[in-house]
Design a protein around this motif. Sequence first.
Motif, mmCIF file in Angstrom:
data_model
loop_
_atom_site.group_PDB
_atom_site.id
_atom_site.type_symbol
_atom_site.label_atom_id
_atom_site.label_comp_id
_atom_site.label_asym_id
_atom_site.label_seq_id
_atom_site.Cartn_x
_atom_site.Cartn_y
_atom_site.Cartn_z
ATOM 1 N N LEU A 71 0.831 -1.201 0.000
ATOM 2 C CA LEU A 71 0.000 0.000 0.000
ATOM 3 C C LEU A 71 0.869 1.256 0.000
ATOM 4 O O LEU A 71 0.606 2.215 -0.739
ATOM 5 N N ASP A 72 1.932 1.258 0.809
ATOM 6 C CA ASP A 72 2.818 2.419 0.881
ATOM 7 C C ASP A 72 3.541 2.668 -0.446
ATOM 8 O O ASP A 72 3.916 3.811 -0.748
ATOM 9 N N ALA A 73 3.756 1.599 -1.216
ATOM 10 C CA ALA A 73 4.483 1.733 -2.486
ATOM 11 C C ALA A 73 3.588 2.135 -3.647
ATOM 12 O O ALA A 73 4.079 2.402 -4.750
ATOM 13 N N LEU A 74 2.263 2.216 -3.429
ATOM 14 C CA LEU A 74 1.337 2.498 -4.523
ATOM 15 C C LEU A 74 1.388 3.963 -4.945
ATOM 16 O O LEU A 74 1.531 4.859 -4.117
ATOM 17 N N ASP A 75 1.254 4.183 -6.243
ATOM 18 C CA ASP A 75 1.072 5.514 -6.814
ATOM 19 C C ASP A 75 -0.190 5.496 -7.664
ATOM 20 O O ASP A 75 -0.531 4.464 -8.258
ATOM 21 N N PRO A 76 -0.901 6.615 -7.753
ATOM 22 C CA PRO A 76 -2.081 6.635 -8.626
ATOM 23 C C PRO A 76 -1.673 6.491 -10.086
ATOM 24 O O PRO A 76 -0.614 6.975 -10.501
ATOM 25 N N ALA A 77 -2.495 5.802 -10.854
ATOM 26 C CA ALA A 77 -2.225 5.636 -12.285
ATOM 27 C C ALA A 77 -2.899 6.768 -13.059
ATOM 28 O O ALA A 77 -3.433 7.711 -12.465
ATOM 29 N N GLU A 78 -2.885 6.672 -14.373
ATOM 30 C CA GLU A 78 -3.498 7.720 -15.198
ATOM 31 C C GLU A 78 -4.524 7.131 -16.156
ATOM 32 O O GLU A 78 -4.847 7.726 -17.176
ATOM 33 N N GLY A 79 -5.043 5.950 -15.790
ATOM 34 C CA GLY A 79 -6.089 5.335 -16.589
ATOM 35 C C GLY A 79 -7.463 5.737 -16.084
ATOM 36 O O GLY A 79 -7.621 6.590 -15.208
ATOM 37 N N THR A 80 -8.489 5.097 -16.618
ATOM 38 C CA THR A 80 -9.869 5.358 -16.218
ATOM 39 C C THR A 80 -10.284 4.386 -15.116
ATOM 40 O O THR A 80 -9.623 3.388 -14.862
ATOM 41 N N THR A 81 -11.396 4.689 -14.463
ATOM 42 C CA THR A 81 -11.936 3.790 -13.450
ATOM 43 C C THR A 81 -12.465 2.527 -14.120
ATOM 44 O O THR A 81 -13.263 2.607 -15.049
ATOM 45 N N ASP A 82 -11.998 1.373 -13.651
ATOM 46 C CA ASP A 82 -12.482 0.095 -14.172
ATOM 47 C C ASP A 82 -13.086 -0.692 -13.011
ATOM 48 O O ASP A 82 -12.533 -1.696 -12.560
ATOM 49 N N LEU A 83 -14.226 -0.197 -12.523
ATOM 50 C CA LEU A 83 -14.880 -0.831 -11.375
ATOM 51 C C LEU A 83 -15.288 -2.260 -11.695
ATOM 52 O O LEU A 83 -15.077 -3.176 -10.886
ATOM 53 N N LEU A 84 -15.866 -2.456 -12.877
ATOM 54 C CA LEU A 84 -16.296 -3.800 -13.251
ATOM 55 C C LEU A 84 -15.107 -4.751 -13.355
ATOM 56 O O LEU A 84 -15.160 -5.894 -12.885
ATOM 57 N N GLY A 85 -14.016 -4.274 -13.949
ATOM 58 C CA GLY A 85 -12.824 -5.107 -14.040
ATOM 59 C C GLY A 85 -12.273 -5.458 -12.671
ATOM 60 O O GLY A 85 -11.795 -6.576 -12.438
ATOM 61 N N GLY A 86 -12.325 -4.494 -11.723
ATOM 62 C CA GLY A 86 -11.870 -4.763 -10.367
ATOM 63 C C GLY A 86 -12.712 -5.823 -9.676
ATOM 64 O O GLY A 86 -12.183 -6.723 -9.010
ATOM 65 N N LEU A 87 -14.042 -5.747 -9.845
ATOM 66 C CA LEU A 87 -14.916 -6.750 -9.240
ATOM 67 C C LEU A 87 -14.720 -8.116 -9.871
ATOM 68 O O LEU A 87 -14.803 -9.147 -9.189
ATOM 69 N N HIS A 88 -14.459 -8.153 -11.175
ATOM 70 C CA HIS A 88 -14.161 -9.431 -11.818
ATOM 71 C C HIS A 88 -12.875 -10.028 -11.253
ATOM 72 O O HIS A 88 -12.783 -11.254 -11.054
#
Length: 777
Positions: free
Chosen positions: A164-181
Amino acid sequence: MSSFFAAPAMLWWAAAAAVPFIIHLLSRRKFRRVPWGAMQFLLAALKRTRRRLRMENILLMLLRMGIFLALATAFANPQIGGGGLLGAVAGGSRTVILALDSSFSMQARDDQDRTAWSEATKTARSVLATLDSQKDAAALLTFGSPVHLETRLTRDLALVRRRLDALDPAEGTTDLLGGLHAIEGLLAEPGLEEDFPGEKTILLVTDLQKSAFLDHGSSAEEGGPGGDADPELLQTLRRLQDRKARVIAVGVGGGAVFGNVAVTELANDGRAFISGLTGQIQCRIENFGDRTTSGELRLYLDNEESYVQSRRVVDLPGLSTGSSSERERVVNFDLDVPKVGWHHLMAQWVDDSLAVDNRRRLAFRVRDHLKVLAVSGGGGRRDALPATFYAARALDPLIDDPLRSGGSFVVKEISSIAFPSEKLDGYDLVILANVSEIPAAKAMELEEWVRQGGGLLYFPGPSLEGAGRIGRSGGVVNQLFFRGGQGLLPYPITRLVGSDEFTESPFNLQFESFDHPVAKYFEDPRIQPGLTRIPVYKLAATEPVENAVGVRAIASFFPTGKGAETGERYPALVEKRLGEGACMFFATSADTAWNIYGATPAFVPFMREIAYALTRRRELANLLVGATLVEDFPPSVTKIRLTVGDAPAEERAPVLSADKSRAEVSLRQIPKSGVVVIDAIDGADQLSETERHRVAVINPDTSESNVEPADSHWLADQFGRNLLLVIDDPTELSKPVDEAAKGGLWRLFLYAALAFLLVETLLAWKFGSVHALETSS
């Protein structure tokens, strides 16, 4: 008490426990004693069984009261912490899947310079701090395109914190459905239920951007929640519910509509960039903020340190002050095209709360000219000139000068007899004029060349008058170029209409609309008559195909004079897109056999606009974040040097294709916007500088730029709390997260109620059997 029970109102059902007690009291009716001599013989037996009967009735009454009390307590859902014996029996451990929205809208800043991303990571850390590494488990993933699973379910919470500490925000779009899959796949892993039993809590930490939840096929009200929820999203949430997973959406970012102007498009006017000429650059911006704004738009060339031009944009309406079209504005730049080779532009809106979509880049290749191959199948009847004579000179006026230089087009004229041996590589446009027959293999080669990005312009002519050339039932031309709708021509040629000679009823051209690049030039009413009033005496009539894919009619021919009474119209200029290229069919001859276009001034801009439209290329080097960049090189290339943004250059060995005809290098799922510089190292030294050095750009998808959150009432109406619990304030998160560990005690009371019912039934049956036996005896 309300803190101990999730639904304390259900405790009122406990009053039903008094019913068995009341029935017991009512059943103890008093009788009037009447002396009777025969009763003396039964008195002794009655005294022996009286005490037993009383105990049996009291026991049954207590069991029945216990059933009602246990059911009421279960319905009230008692809550208990994870510690102790009861906590262990009720569940105790917690399994949490942290899913963070890493799309670029999470980088929007509020008036205190805070971002939704910083709130999201803070929320995730606070959740992890409440978990016990001895018994609780967690997983971590991000669902900004592309979705990435950081850790699977683990009790190693320190690992999850490090990721979590190593995460940076990306520059893509929200993929809520892909995350749930991705979460579905995680929960379906073999053995997971044995290792992590019980209910799972899925926390979607997001800015609740409404586009993430919408079915984009439905209509949405302007500026409101509007539309319907994505049906596939609903189905996925139901499947997760079936897997005993509770989904909670945690809103971060305050729910404010930030001021945000995005650069949504950067493109040229569709024409190829020719060195030494002025190029037209169009930059489209849109205000996704709430209020009207003003600002500066800058244009950079080949570097992003100093701009070459700028424009001031004033009073651009926002969501609350203008319609969708009013919130957009196109800003034009005239660019002096640089030297031959690959270059890139960047347009930048100077400043607002979301910086990612303030920049948009365009990679382009500057050419010294466009190469055109003009193939003539023979002249018309009025002259001995080749059929391509006028078309070729409209594009390349100095074609007959061997020392010519400059100009957008360089044309090479050949006959249809020489065409089969001519290689198409290196040409941008092929013109077939009065060509009715070529070898079938060459026709297929031409078709594949168009699909790979080439442009083809086909003119009919007198050679089509021969028997078997055209017709409704086929003909050589249709077999070669139409191929039942699979070939180059948009429609089959069925017949020739009109006369070779001048007639009182010629045809005139009329554009269907002026939104096509070819027609747009002639939208000016002062220029238009120079083309539309030119008489056409003969044309090749085609039969339109219903629902033809990629086909568009640009203009039609209609009869004038006496023939106007028929009202019949014929397709004049029709375009068909094939793969990366296109073919246009113009229904009359390129020479003066069937018309006098070639002898008129308007024919020059008409031909050039057609040529520009057919040589327009969709630059594959302009991609969106999350896409894959693939570049092909000759097989002699042994090494590729890639420079992505500000990162150090890295060298890669290209992969040879199966037939060893090309070397390929690819960058997959690029997470950030920026410039990619590609340098090929050619062992055989066969590549030119233009082929050796290439540039590609990666842009954010501005469908993410509207950061307006979904309305909480709309979310509740579309999903319901049972499928998706929405929490707007992350500080209120602790209660639903703990429910997986607290809420299991209701099962104990339900089981107790069932046990009481079973015991009561068995005892009632046994006591009744004994009584029946005593009575019969």
